[in-house]
Design a protein around this motif. Structure first.
Motif, PDB file in Angstrom:
ATOM      1  N   TYR A   1       0.821  -1.204   0.000  1.00  0.00           N
ATOM      2  CA  TYR A   1       0.000   0.000   0.000  1.00  0.00           C
ATOM      3  C   TYR A   1       0.860   1.262   0.000  1.00  0.00           C
ATOM      4  CZ  TYR A   1      -3.598  -3.358   1.278  1.00  0.00           C
ATOM      5  OH  TYR A   1      -4.437  -4.431   1.291  1.00  0.00           O
ATOM      6  N   ASN A   2       0.349   2.277  -0.662  1.00  0.00           N
ATOM      7  CA  ASN A   2       1.028   3.565  -0.727  1.00  0.00           C
ATOM      8  C   ASN A   2       1.030   4.226   0.649  1.00  0.00           C
ATOM      9  OD1 ASN A   2       2.243   5.853  -1.966  1.00  0.00           O
ATOM     10  ND2 ASN A   2       0.250   6.870  -2.024  1.00  0.00           N
ATOM     11  N   GLU A   3       2.168   4.782   1.025  1.00  0.00           N
ATOM     12  CA  GLU A   3       2.307   5.440   2.325  1.00  0.00           C
ATOM     13  C   GLU A   3       2.519   6.935   2.132  1.00  0.00           C
ATOM     14  OE1 GLU A   3       5.412   5.542   6.144  1.00  0.00           O
ATOM     15  OE2 GLU A   3       5.271   3.728   4.894  1.00  0.00           O
ATOM     16  N   THR A   4       1.626   7.730   2.673  1.00  0.00           N
ATOM     17  CA  THR A   4       1.805   9.174   2.671  1.00  0.00           C
ATOM     18  C   THR A   4       2.941   9.528   3.618  1.00  0.00           C
ATOM     19  OG1 THR A   4      -0.556   9.465   2.270  1.00  0.00           O
ATOM     20  CG2 THR A   4       0.671  11.384   3.043  1.00  0.00           C
ATOM     21  N   LEU A   5       3.881  10.342   3.148  1.00  0.00           N
ATOM     22  CA  LEU A   5       5.052  10.689   3.946  1.00  0.00           C
ATOM     23  C   LEU A   5       4.901  12.070   4.557  1.00  0.00           C
ATOM     24  CD1 LEU A   5       7.843   9.357   1.544  1.00  0.00           C
ATOM     25  CD2 LEU A   5       6.861   8.221   3.546  1.00  0.00           C
ATOM     26  N   PRO A   6       5.427  12.254   5.768  1.00  0.00           N
ATOM     27  CA  PRO A   6       5.337  13.576   6.391  1.00  0.00           C
ATOM     28  C   PRO A   6       6.267  14.572   5.719  1.00  0.00           C
ATOM     29  CG  PRO A   6       6.645  12.115   7.753  1.00  0.00           C
ATOM     30  CD  PRO A   6       6.099  11.272   6.630  1.00  0.00           C
ATOM     31  N   GLU A   7       5.998  15.813   5.912  1.00  0.00           N
ATOM     32  CA  GLU A   7       6.876  16.846   5.370  1.00  0.00           C
ATOM     33  C   GLU A   7       8.165  16.896   6.188  1.00  0.00           C
ATOM     34  OE1 GLU A   7       4.861  20.539   5.326  1.00  0.00           O
ATOM     35  OE2 GLU A   7       3.346  19.903   3.865  1.00  0.00           O
ATOM     36  N   GLY A   8       9.191  17.494   5.583  1.00  0.00           N
ATOM     37  CA  GLY A   8      10.404  17.721   6.346  1.00  0.00           C
ATOM     38  C   GLY A   8      11.598  16.968   5.842  1.00  0.00           C
TER      39      GLY A   8
ATOM     40  N   SER B   1      16.432  17.921   1.701  1.00  0.00           N
ATOM     41  CA  SER B   1      16.566  18.847   0.571  1.00  0.00           C
ATOM     42  C   SER B   1      15.621  18.485  -0.565  1.00  0.00           C
ATOM     43  CB  SER B   1      18.012  18.826   0.052  1.00  0.00           C
ATOM     44  OG  SER B   1      18.364  17.517  -0.358  1.00  0.00           O
ATOM     45  N   GLN B   2      14.796  17.480  -0.359  1.00  0.00           N
ATOM     46  CA  GLN B   2      13.860  17.037  -1.384  1.00  0.00           C
ATOM     47  C   GLN B   2      12.487  16.890  -0.745  1.00  0.00           C
ATOM     48  OE1 GLN B   2      14.855  16.438  -4.574  1.00  0.00           O
ATOM     49  NE2 GLN B   2      17.032  16.778  -4.182  1.00  0.00           N
ATOM     50  N   GLN B   3      11.455  16.995  -1.531  1.00  0.00           N
ATOM     51  CA  GLN B   3      10.106  16.755  -1.049  1.00  0.00           C
ATOM     52  C   GLN B   3       9.502  15.606  -1.843  1.00  0.00           C
ATOM     53  OE1 GLN B   3       8.404  17.911   1.508  1.00  0.00           O
ATOM     54  NE2 GLN B   3      10.086  19.214   2.175  1.00  0.00           N
ATOM     55  N   VAL B   4       9.190  14.521  -1.154  1.00  0.00           N
ATOM     56  CA  VAL B   4       8.555  13.358  -1.763  1.00  0.00           C
ATOM     57  C   VAL B   4       7.255  13.138  -1.001  1.00  0.00           C
ATOM     58  CG1 VAL B   4       8.757  10.920  -2.333  1.00  0.00           C
ATOM     59  CG2 VAL B   4      10.789  12.389  -2.377  1.00  0.00           C
ATOM     60  N   ALA B   5       6.133  13.234  -1.672  1.00  0.00           N
ATOM     61  CA  ALA B   5       4.844  13.257  -0.989  1.00  0.00           C
ATOM     62  C   ALA B   5       4.445  11.900  -0.447  1.00  0.00           C
ATOM     63  CB  ALA B   5       3.762  13.779  -1.938  1.00  0.00           C
ATOM     64  N   ASP B   6       4.779  10.829  -1.182  1.00  0.00           N
ATOM     65  CA  ASP B   6       4.349   9.501  -0.758  1.00  0.00           C
ATOM     66  C   ASP B   6       5.315   8.451  -1.288  1.00  0.00           C
ATOM     67  OD1 ASP B   6       3.690   9.208  -3.480  1.00  0.00           O
ATOM     68  OD2 ASP B   6       1.573   9.663  -3.125  1.00  0.00           O
TER      69      ASP B   6
ATOM     70  N   LEU C   1      16.425   2.549   4.388  1.00  0.00           N
ATOM     71  CA  LEU C   1      15.005   2.297   4.124  1.00  0.00           C
ATOM     72  C   LEU C   1      14.158   3.337   4.850  1.00  0.00           C
ATOM     73  CD1 LEU C   1      14.863  -1.606   4.387  1.00  0.00           C
ATOM     74  CD2 LEU C   1      15.382  -0.158   2.403  1.00  0.00           C
ATOM     75  N   LEU C   2      13.035   3.694   4.238  1.00  0.00           N
ATOM     76  CA  LEU C   2      12.199   4.774   4.758  1.00  0.00           C
ATOM     77  C   LEU C   2      10.779   4.316   5.069  1.00  0.00           C
ATOM     78  CD1 LEU C   2      13.226   7.622   2.256  1.00  0.00           C
ATOM     79  CD2 LEU C   2      14.303   7.043   4.438  1.00  0.00           C
ATOM     80  N   THR C   3      10.178   3.557   4.175  1.00  0.00           N
ATOM     81  CA  THR C   3       8.756   3.240   4.295  1.00  0.00           C
ATOM     82  C   THR C   3       8.546   1.879   4.940  1.00  0.00           C
ATOM     83  OG1 THR C   3       8.563   2.127   2.154  1.00  0.00           O
ATOM     84  CG2 THR C   3       8.361   4.543   2.173  1.00  0.00           C
ATOM     85  N   LEU C   4       7.345   1.675   5.462  1.00  0.00           N
ATOM     86  CA  LEU C   4       7.002   0.384   6.059  1.00  0.00           C
ATOM     87  C   LEU C   4       7.106  -0.731   5.029  1.00  0.00           C
ATOM     88  CD1 LEU C   4       5.903  -1.306   8.418  1.00  0.00           C
ATOM     89  CD2 LEU C   4       3.594  -0.686   7.664  1.00  0.00           C
ATOM     90  N   ALA C   5       6.647  -0.496   3.812  1.00  0.00           N
ATOM     91  CA  ALA C   5       6.700  -1.525   2.775  1.00  0.00           C
ATOM     92  C   ALA C   5       8.139  -1.926   2.472  1.00  0.00           C
ATOM     93  CB  ALA C   5       6.010  -1.028   1.504  1.00  0.00           C
ATOM     94  N   GLU C   6       9.053  -0.962   2.416  1.00  0.00           N
ATOM     95  CA  GLU C   6      10.456  -1.292   2.160  1.00  0.00           C
ATOM     96  C   GLU C   6      11.006  -2.199   3.247  1.00  0.00           C
ATOM     97  OE1 GLU C   6      12.247   2.479  -0.383  1.00  0.00           O
ATOM     98  OE2 GLU C   6      12.325   2.569   1.814  1.00  0.00           O
ATOM     99  N   MET C   7      10.642  -1.926   4.476  1.00  0.00           N
ATOM    100  CA  MET C   7      11.186  -2.702   5.589  1.00  0.00           C
ATOM    101  C   MET C   7      10.602  -4.108   5.631  1.00  0.00           C
ATOM    102  SD  MET C   7      11.257   0.396   8.366  1.00  0.00           S
ATOM    103  CE  MET C   7      12.121   1.924   7.983  1.00  0.00           C
ATOM    104  N   LEU C   8       9.310  -4.242   5.372  1.00  0.00           N
ATOM    105  CA  LEU C   8       8.708  -5.573   5.329  1.00  0.00           C
ATOM    106  C   LEU C   8       9.276  -6.394   4.180  1.00  0.00           C
ATOM    107  CD1 LEU C   8       4.974  -4.707   6.116  1.00  0.00           C
ATOM    108  CD2 LEU C   8       6.680  -5.686   7.671  1.00  0.00           C
ATOM    109  N   ALA C   9       9.471  -5.769   3.023  1.00  0.00           N
ATOM    110  CA  ALA C   9      10.062  -6.470   1.885  1.00  0.00           C
ATOM    111  C   ALA C   9      11.475  -6.937   2.208  1.00  0.00           C
ATOM    112  CB  ALA C   9      10.060  -5.566   0.652  1.00  0.00           C
ATOM    113  N   MET C  10      12.228  -6.136   2.945  1.00  0.00           N
ATOM    114  CA  MET C  10      13.583  -6.519   3.348  1.00  0.00           C
ATOM    115  C   MET C  10      13.570  -7.805   4.167  1.00  0.00           C
ATOM    116  SD  MET C  10      16.847  -5.550   3.349  1.00  0.00           S
ATOM    117  CE  MET C  10      18.347  -5.386   4.325  1.00  0.00           C
TER     118      MET C  10
ATOM    119  N   GLY D   1       0.589   5.807   6.660  1.00  0.00           N
ATOM    120  CA  GLY D   1       0.613   7.254   6.513  1.00  0.00           C
ATOM    121  C   GLY D   1      -0.630   7.927   7.036  1.00  0.00           C
ATOM    122  N   GLY D   2      -1.674   7.138   7.320  1.00  0.00           N
ATOM    123  CA  GLY D   2      -2.913   7.695   7.837  1.00  0.00           C
ATOM    124  C   GLY D   2      -2.866   7.904   9.334  1.00  0.00           C
ATOM    125  N   GLU D   3      -3.988   8.334   9.881  1.00  0.00           N
ATOM    126  CA  GLU D   3      -4.052   8.659  11.300  1.00  0.00           C
ATOM    127  C   GLU D   3      -3.815   7.428  12.170  1.00  0.00           C
ATOM    128  OE1 GLU D   3      -7.180  10.650  14.542  1.00  0.00           O
ATOM    129  OE2 GLU D   3      -7.641  10.651  12.395  1.00  0.00           O
ATOM    130  N   ALA D   4      -4.414   6.281  11.794  1.00  0.00           N
ATOM    131  CA  ALA D   4      -4.233   5.059  12.584  1.00  0.00           C
ATOM    132  C   ALA D   4      -2.768   4.634  12.599  1.00  0.00           C
ATOM    133  CB  ALA D   4      -5.108   3.945  12.029  1.00  0.00           C
TER     134      ALA D   4
END
Length: 643
Positions: A193-200, A203-208, A256-265, A390-393
């Motif tokens: 599933y796509n993960e919405t990423l927080p701002e910050g 030097s780059q902005q990647v939304a999800d 690694l950054l996202t939950l999906a990347e870590m589970l795949a690892m 990336g959602g509230e839950a």
């Protein structure tokens, strides 16, 4: 033509096993019902109740074709001890009419000469395998392969009680370029599933996560990792730099950054099945010549790593696997200092990365250690979080896990196995925010003491050695004194005086166990110390047994220098011993059999083998090296009697 997705992506991995309880973990590409048949040698087969199995199975969906399952099944009739118990695990994909026996999805699970995979329940903790630090792209061979080879030569009644993995089962912060390419291919095939990423981002902005995977930043992810704006002024004055990075790993180019990347690892380091979904791909474009050379070297190492995964899967399907995190399971230097914590948890993106790593650890490691620590209410929130990363839950669960303080656990073996969490119970320095934190705080050490009261013997698992190499600890103390603890990973028990003295006093308690066996890893070399208390009438007898790494090693020339200097500077009669926090103890190193004179540290990847007598004392300590050697640690009588 696209390869069909395997039904079982990883596992089954045996977790906590008892005479009246069975826990195992697996990852599948479809929701499944489970049927389990046990085959104790010399007894009638037992077909476990399907309704009981269904109620004992918890499933978490993390992608369109990714389901993580934990089966934690109690039963009334105890299983026999010292007996090979074969098992046949059949799966029924939802909506399918036919059960699939284990031969149809895991035909290579059984050891050579056995009709089925199986396990043995031992009456006591008399034999075990242990190790830590398994980096897939390290050039050494995989120590888990040696473990599988060795297990196949042992009669079942002599099999180890468990395999203890004491940290850095994955390297979230140090990922090879070809491994990151494989991770992204697998994510796509499993429909994570796509993960919405927080701002910050720095030097780059990647939304999800979808945008991230389209521009994956191979060998350039330090540009994505957040930095600390508050450090800008100081950094410019001291280091002529702009800002200080929050994550301090030297090898964070593919962090690694996202939950999906870590589970795949996790799937890719534990099983050959998901590699069938990874197509050979040309080297990513845009790499510099040095990055291209590195990619090719890493690819060669990963080819060998991948080739052995069938045997790794087999080993973990036969021995109960106990696990605990260390820093690389989350990120290098995790919680090393109070300043590190303030910076990392004060930034939304670094906090997300740490939280994702903890969530992946829970799902793939922590869950099976002690399922009772993770109630149904928590796992229901985890299920909601994985359905919408990336959602509230998701954020609420990460906040809860970052406050969670029950990652440690105990297995009721004989002697008991107590596994310490030395990462989230830190004793922060009262002297400086930049000084190393203690590995456990006062409250956690007090709780540990209560657990130990009245025990005759214990096997204590501390990811970092309690009794380490004094010279290396002195070097770390020097760098701490000049304000650079991060440069040398100053993470040892002696780095914080409060934690060190509290732990040492624990050994002096009048009701402490008579025999302490301390298992550790972390340091990328192996050694054994016998420890005695000065002026103590009776014990406790203490043994520090360190095996590291499973697939990692220390720089060889540097370790040889440290080994020799440590032996000269901290010889039995050296006055420097009185300057250490262990001055009321005798620390006696064992000699590795066949080693050069003066050598006490073994720098060979592999697994540790420990055999205990009936009272819980080591009677045999061996490093089973991935190169095929058996290195025994022997006590030299002359050293044992120094005064």
């Amino acid at each position: 033509m696209e390869t069909a997705t395997p039904l079982v992506l990883a596992g089954p991995i045996l977790r906590r096993l008892q005479a009246k309880r069975l826990t195992l973990w697996l990852a599948t590409s479809q929701p499944v019902a489970v049927r389990l048949r046990l085959l104790p040698q010399g007894e009638s087969p037992r077909l476990l109740d399907e309704e009981a199995l269904a109620s004992a199975t918890t499933t978490i969906q993390a992608g369109q074709q990714l389901y993580l399952q934990l089966i934690d099944l109690p039963f009334s009739q105890p299983l026999p001890l010292r007996t090979f118990i074969g098992y046949e695990l059949a799966l029924l994909p939802r909506g399918q009419p036919q059960w699939l026996d284990w031969q149809q999805w895991g035909a290579d699970l059984a050891l050579p000469g056995y009709a089925t995979p199986g396990f043995v329940l031992q009456p006591g903790l008399t034999r075990l395998l242990h190790g830590s630090c398994r980096k897939p792209h390290h050039p050494s061979a995989d120590g888990l392969l040696r473990g599988e080879q060795w297990l196949a030569t042992q009669p079942p009644e002599q099999w180890p009680s468990l395999l203890m993995l004491s940290g850095d089962q994955v390297y979230v912060d140090d990922v090879a370029g070809p491994m990151l390419v494989a991770i992204h291919q697998l994510i796509k095939r499993l429909g994570c599933y796509n993960e919405t990423l927080p701002e910050g981002l720095s030097s780059q902005q990647v939304a999800d996560s979808e945008a991230l995977y389209q521009q994956p930043f191979y060998y350039q992810r330090e540009a994505l990792l957040p930095d600390d704006p508050a450090s800008e002024q100081v950094a410019r004055k001291l280091f002529a730099g702009a800002r200080k990075p929050i994550f301090t790993s030297d090898n964070a180019h593919n962090h690694l950054l996202t939950l999906a990347e870590m589970l795949a690892m996790y799937l890719l380091v534990w099983s050959p099945a998901p590699w069938a979904l990874v197509a050979p791909e040309a080297m990513p474009s845009g790499l510099t010549p040095s990055q291209q050379q590195r990619y090719q070297q890493e690819q060669q190492a990963l080819d060998g790593f991948q080739a052995g995964l069938t045997r790794v899967r087999r080993l973990m399907a036969h021995l109960p696997c106990a696990m605990i995190f260390d820093d690389h399971d989350v990120t290098d230097d995790w919680n090393l200092t109070a300043a590190w914590e303030q910076t990392a948890y004060g930034h939304p993106f670094s906090k997300r990365i740490i939280g994702n790593a903890l969530l992946a650890y829970l799902l793939c490691q922590g869950w099976g250690n002690a399922p009772q620590h993770f109630p149904l209410e928590l796992m229901e929130r985890v299920r909601q979080a994985c359905a919408e990363p990336g959602g509230e839950a998701h954020q609420q669960v990460l906040d809860q896990l970052l406050r969670f303080h029950h990652w440690h656990y105990q297995w009721e073996t004989n002697p008991p196995l107590l596994v310490l969490d030395t990462r989230t119970h830190r004793w922060r320095s009262e002297r400086s925010l930049q000084a190393p934190s203690g590995l456990m705080d006062w409250e956690a050490l007090t709780d540990l003491q209560q657990q130990l009261l009245g025990l005759e013997a214990v096997v204590l698992v501390s990811p970092a050695p309690v009794f380490g190499v004094k010279l290396i600890e002195s070097v770390q103390r020097l760098f701490t004194w000049i304000g650079k603890p991060l440069m040398v990973d100053a993470e040892n028990w002696m780095a914080h005086s409060g934690a060190a003295y509290a732990l040492m006093n624990l050994f002096w308690h009048p009701r402490t166990p008579r025999h302490f066996v301390i298992l550790s890893g972390d340091v990328h070399y192996s050694f054994v110390y016998d420890v005695e208390l000065r002026g103590h009438d009776r014990g406790p007898d203490i043994w520090q047994i360190t095996s590291s790494g499973i697939k990692n090693e220390f720089p060889p020339r540097l370790l040889r220098v440290f080994d020799r200097l440590n032996r000269w500077l901290y010889s039995p009669r050296s006055p420097l011993n009185w300057l250490t926090k262990r001055r009321r103890m005798r620390v006696i190193p064992r000699r590795p059999q066949g080693a050069e004179p003066g050598t006490r540290l073994v720098n060979q990847a592999g697994l540790g083998l420990l055999e205990l007598d009936a009272e819980g004392r080591p009677r045999r300590v061996v490093q089973l090296t991935s190169a095929g050697a058996d290195i025994h640690f022997q006590l030299e009588e002359g050293e044992a009697r120094w005064e």
